[in-house]
Scaffold this active site. Structure first.
Site: not given
Length: 295
Positions: A104, A274
């Site tokens: 991320d 994610h």
């Protein structure tokens, strides 16, 4: 703390980072993303520490690292500046180079470090992103709905800070569960989940997280676009892992995006949303342990 690791406060030049260090072997730096901190690596760090000296900092503004105020240019939390923090960390630890693995926002710091400081990055691991400029360019209605936080957090201060700060814990729980494949908080260890909630309740760190995204919408995006125009590429070997239910999968063919940036590229996907390290830690270990160990 991560089990079996020690915790240190390390001066990296402009500020002090909170860092977890454990294991032995060649150095491997693990960089977390939003809205997390070093805790996100807890499920994989012990295995990596069998082969590597794992260095796990809280990025500036996150966890227990220093959280300076943003500036008008949004350069304080630019990935270029955050990459300089990691360069300063390597200097402080007297390391001339390292393997870098980021997820991320930490992955954005990692690839910026590989572009700006190629001599320091032996190999690059990227989890669950495509480059910032390319991600903005890929937006359509579906991606905008899923990644709404990119525009929301980037709004001028103090709008998102005030809105999130009214009930920060609920906002963090909503965000985390929305990005998990099974929409559950059960994948997060209790200590990690509590640290993410507490972090967002701190006004200075909430401001820092918003500033991170303000940089992404301005400074970082412009830097990526300029580098693409110049044809700059990542010179070291790179491995890209993404979740089949995560953000890059929504951009079409995320591997093709990275091929324009990294000529020495390998790609894998896995069943995950994610937060791959917490949802599917076995996939992260299998993917990157052999990648970094291959000489």
């Amino acid at each position: 703390m991560i089990d079996g690791f020690t915790e240190e406060r390390i001066d990296v030049g402009d500020l002090t980072l909170n860092v977890q260090i454990g294991g032995s072997g060649p150095p491997l730096v693990l960089l977390h993303g939003y809205p997390q901190n070093h805790h996100c690596w807890a499920k994989v760090a012990a295995q990596f520490a069998k082969s590597f000296t794992c260095i796990v900092p809280d990025l500036r503004g996150y966890g227990l690292s220093d959280a300076p105020a943003d500036n008008d240019a949004h350069s304080v939390y630019s990935k270029r500046q955050m990459a300089r923090d990691i360069v300063g960390l390597l200097d402080a630890l007297q390391l001339s180079s390292a393997y870098i693995l980021g997820h991320d926002r930490g992955a954005r710091v990692a690839y910026r470090m590989a572009l700006d400081h190629p001599e320091l990055v032996l190999k690059l691991g990227i989890i669950e992103i495509v480059p910032t400029g390319d991600f903005w360019a890929a937006w359509n209605a579906d991606l905008a709905m899923k990644a709404y936080h990119w525009t929301f957090l980037a709004q001028d201060a103090p709008l998102p800070e005030r809105m999130i700060g009214a009930d920060a814990r609920s906002y963090i729980d909503w965000t985390l569960s929305a990005w998990v494949l099974d929409k559950s908080l059960d994948v997060f260890e209790p200590a990690a989940l509590e640290s993410y909630r507490t972090q967002a309740e701190d006004p200075a760190r909430l401001h820092a997280m918003c500033a991170d995204y303000r940089a992404g919408a301005t400074f970082d995006r412009a830097l990526d676009e300029a580098d693409r125009a110049k044809g700059r590429q990542i010179q070291c070997p790179m491995k890209f892992l993404y979740g089949e239910g995560g953000f890059p999968a929504q951009t079409g063919d995320p591997g093709s995006v990275w091929r324009d940036w990294a000529p020495d590229l390998t790609i894998e996907s896995c069943i995950s949303g994610h937060f791959v390290m917490e949802e599917n830690p076995a996939a992260v270990i299998a993917c990157f342990e052999r990648f970094f160990l291959q000489h």
